[in-house]
Design a protein around this motif. Structure first.
Motif, PDB file in Angstrom:
ATOM      1  N   VAL A 112       1.011  -1.199  -0.056  1.00 55.80           N
ATOM      2  CA  VAL A 112       0.058  -0.028   0.151  1.00 55.80           C
ATOM      3  C   VAL A 112       0.883   1.109  -0.054  1.00 55.80           C
ATOM      4  N   LEU A 113       1.876   1.183   0.750  1.00 52.59           N
ATOM      5  CA  LEU A 113       2.715   2.403   1.043  1.00 52.59           C
ATOM      6  C   LEU A 113       3.305   2.455  -0.315  1.00 52.59           C
ATOM      7  N   ILE A 114       3.903   1.706  -1.145  1.00 49.37           N
ATOM      8  CA  ILE A 114       4.670   1.927  -2.316  1.00 49.37           C
ATOM      9  C   ILE A 114       3.613   2.323  -3.406  1.00 49.37           C
ATOM     10  N   GLU A 115       2.503   1.581  -3.401  1.00 48.41           N
ATOM     11  CA  GLU A 115       1.761   1.950  -4.383  1.00 48.41           C
ATOM     12  C   GLU A 115       1.021   3.578  -4.397  1.00 48.41           C
ATOM     13  N   LEU A 124      -1.054  10.365   2.113  1.00 49.00           N
ATOM     14  CA  LEU A 124      -1.583   9.369   2.431  1.00 49.00           C
ATOM     15  C   LEU A 124      -0.378   8.392   2.774  1.00 49.00           C
ATOM     16  N   ALA A 125       0.698   8.582   2.058  1.00 44.71           N
ATOM     17  CA  ALA A 125       1.858   7.607   2.194  1.00 44.71           C
ATOM     18  C   ALA A 125       2.521   7.909   3.375  1.00 44.71           C
ATOM     19  N   VAL A 126       2.676   9.067   3.787  1.00 43.42           N
ATOM     20  CA  VAL A 126       3.013   9.402   5.059  1.00 43.42           C
ATOM     21  C   VAL A 126       2.504   8.813   6.327  1.00 43.42           C
ATOM     22  N   LYS A 127       1.114   8.946   6.321  1.00 45.93           N
ATOM     23  CA  LYS A 127       0.188   8.490   7.227  1.00 45.93           C
ATOM     24  C   LYS A 127       0.630   6.896   7.437  1.00 45.93           C
ATOM     25  N   ILE A 128       0.465   6.031   6.207  1.00 46.79           N
ATOM     26  CA  ILE A 128       0.819   4.440   6.174  1.00 46.79           C
ATOM     27  C   ILE A 128       2.212   4.492   6.843  1.00 46.79           C
ATOM     28  N   PHE A 129       3.140   5.337   6.501  1.00 49.88           N
ATOM     29  CA  PHE A 129       4.444   4.949   6.970  1.00 49.88           C
ATOM     30  C   PHE A 129       4.448   5.375   8.596  1.00 49.88           C
ATOM     31  N   ASP A 130       3.808   6.251   9.015  1.00 48.32           N
ATOM     32  CA  ASP A 130       3.638   6.439  10.568  1.00 48.32           C
ATOM     33  C   ASP A 130       3.153   5.076  11.155  1.00 48.32           C
ATOM     34  N   ILE A 131       2.163   4.485  10.430  1.00 47.69           N
ATOM     35  CA  ILE A 131       1.658   3.384  11.016  1.00 47.69           C
ATOM     36  C   ILE A 131       2.689   2.287  11.007  1.00 47.69           C
ATOM     37  N   ILE A 132       3.351   1.990   9.716  1.00 44.52           N
ATOM     38  CA  ILE A 132       4.327   0.870   9.855  1.00 44.52           C
ATOM     39  C   ILE A 132       5.463   1.175  10.799  1.00 44.52           C
ATOM     40  N   ARG A 133       5.763   2.214  11.136  1.00 41.76           N
ATOM     41  CA  ARG A 133       6.837   2.498  12.147  1.00 41.76           C
ATOM     42  C   ARG A 133       6.345   2.309  13.372  1.00 41.76           C
ATOM     43  N   LYS A 134       5.192   1.963  13.723  1.00 43.85           N
ATOM     44  CA  LYS A 134       4.507   1.690  15.101  1.00 43.85           C
ATOM     45  C   LYS A 134       4.234   0.144  15.316  1.00 43.85           C
ATOM     46  N   GLN A 135       4.645  -0.673  14.085  1.00 42.35           N
ATOM     47  CA  GLN A 135       4.348  -2.186  14.187  1.00 42.35           C
ATOM     48  C   GLN A 135       5.782  -2.824  14.847  1.00 42.35           C
ATOM     49  N   ASP A 136       5.248  -3.992  15.495  1.00 40.72           N
ATOM     50  CA  ASP A 136       6.234  -4.639  16.055  1.00 40.72           C
ATOM     51  C   ASP A 136       7.539  -5.220  15.159  1.00 40.72           C
ATOM     52  N   TRP A 137       6.949  -5.554  13.946  1.00 42.58           N
ATOM     53  CA  TRP A 137       8.023  -5.972  12.977  1.00 42.58           C
ATOM     54  C   TRP A 137       8.936  -4.995  12.298  1.00 42.58           C
ATOM     55  N   ASP A 141      14.870   1.140   7.873  1.00 47.86           N
ATOM     56  CA  ASP A 141      15.401   0.736   6.739  1.00 47.86           C
ATOM     57  C   ASP A 141      15.415   2.143   5.646  1.00 47.86           C
ATOM     58  N   ALA A 142      16.733   2.283   5.472  1.00 49.42           N
ATOM     59  CA  ALA A 142      16.893   3.270   4.799  1.00 49.42           C
ATOM     60  C   ALA A 142      16.258   3.632   3.232  1.00 49.42           C
ATOM     61  N   TYR A 143      15.842   2.424   2.688  1.00 48.58           N
ATOM     62  CA  TYR A 143      15.170   2.295   1.435  1.00 48.58           C
ATOM     63  C   TYR A 143      13.866   2.920   1.606  1.00 48.58           C
ATOM     64  N   ILE A 144      13.121   2.373   2.507  1.00 47.11           N
ATOM     65  CA  ILE A 144      11.749   2.843   2.432  1.00 47.11           C
ATOM     66  C   ILE A 144      11.796   4.447   2.842  1.00 47.11           C
ATOM     67  N   TYR A 145      12.629   4.959   3.682  1.00 49.15           N
ATOM     68  CA  TYR A 145      12.889   6.256   4.005  1.00 49.15           C
ATOM     69  C   TYR A 145      13.200   7.007   2.677  1.00 49.15           C
ATOM     70  N   LYS A 146      14.096   6.548   1.794  1.00 49.02           N
ATOM     71  CA  LYS A 146      14.605   7.195   0.550  1.00 49.02           C
ATOM     72  C   LYS A 146      13.244   7.297  -0.557  1.00 49.02           C
ATOM     73  N   ASP A 147      12.481   6.314  -0.678  1.00 49.12           N
ATOM     74  CA  ASP A 147      11.544   6.168  -1.354  1.00 49.12           C
ATOM     75  C   ASP A 147      10.338   7.335  -0.954  1.00 49.12           C
ATOM     76  N   LEU A 148      10.215   7.532   0.277  1.00 47.59           N
ATOM     77  CA  LEU A 148       9.252   8.336   0.636  1.00 47.59           C
ATOM     78  C   LEU A 148       9.731   9.893   0.597  1.00 47.59           C
TER      79      LEU A 148
END
Length: 256
Positions: A112-115, A124-137, A141-148
């Motif tokens: 979802v973030l990539i799309e 919307l991508a920033v909101k999804i990324f904030d949710i991802i950062r709160k997950q236990d897993w 990751d520098a590449y996720i930051y880079k793309d965003l």
């Protein structure tokens, strides 16, 4: 008319001849049934189109969202459409996030973030990324930051890009040359040469050696600012002595 009648009468005549031969020597005449062609017979798959015509609808969604994105699951696709639908209504958006986004699996929410980045739905991508950062897993990751960051810079959302930038630095991650280039380009396009120079200073202090492209972007974008450009040009000539920095004619921008 005679030809038509003759063609109609050929079938019974041939049939009678074949029956007579079979009754005379059945084993010999059946030998043609055991003939095996030298070249293999191509098996036709029933669901493949014939002559460019699709025989049936395979049930997949149509449109640019699905084209080339076969790895996006149905739930992720549903979430993307829902986020875009409610993006202008914060209350409905938060409710949709709680009921649908938070239950997505790891691969689905990353898809979802990539799309969303691909479709330039960067807020919307920033909101999804904030949710991802709160997950236990989640792991930095520098590449996720880079793309965003690049997606935000290309859409002119420099404030949001710098917020993500600061979060990246807090996690001890460093941008690469492409990230520096796009952020510098974004600030120059936004009319903020001072902010572009701040990113440039950060690039110079980066543990990775700087590359040529960010310098050339700055040298071009700082033409109306000769003092800033002269500093960048000096550093460029020291780091890349074999390269040449182009200077436009003096009558265009004055003496640099």
């Amino acid at each position: 008319m005679a030809t038509r009648l003759f063609s109609r009468s050929k079938i019974p005549i041939l049939a009678s001849i074949v029956l007579q031969n079979l009754t005379k020597n059945p084993s010999k005449n059946f030998s043609f049934l055991a003939f095996k062609p030298k070249s293999p017979i191509v098996d036709f798959v029933a669901h493949e189109p014939i002559l460019g015509l699709r025989q049936y609808h395979d049930g997949r969604p149509r449109g640019s969202l699905w084209r080339g994105k076969k790895l996006i699951g149905k739930e992720a696709l549903f979430v993307i459409l829902g986020l875009k639908r409610f993006k202008d209504d914060e209350e409905k958006l938060q409710k949709f996030i709680k009921t649908h986004v938070l239950r997505l699996l790891k691969m689905d929410i990353v898809a979802v973030l990539i799309e969303l980045e691909r479709q330039e739905e960067t807020i919307l991508a920033v909101k999804i990324f904030d949710i991802i950062r709160k997950q236990d897993w989640y792991q930095p990751d520098a590449y996720i930051y880079k793309d965003l960051i690049i997606a935000l810079a290309r859409t002119g959302k420099m404030n949001e890009a710098m917020q993500v930038w600061e979060s990246m630095r807090k996690e001890d991650l460093f941008p690469d040359s492409q990230t520096y280039t796009e952020v510098i380009r974004g600030f120059l396009k936004d009319g903020s040469p001072a902010d572009a120079m701040n990113i440039y200073e950060d690039m110079i202090k980066s543990p990775d050696p700087p590359e040529e492209l960010p310098f050339r972007i700055l040298l071009k974008g700082l033409l109306p600012h000769p003092l800033l450009r002269s500093k960048v040009k000096k550093d460029f000539e020291e780091l890349f002595p074999e390269k040449h920095a182009y200077d436009p004619p003096e009558e265009i921008f004055g003496k640099l």
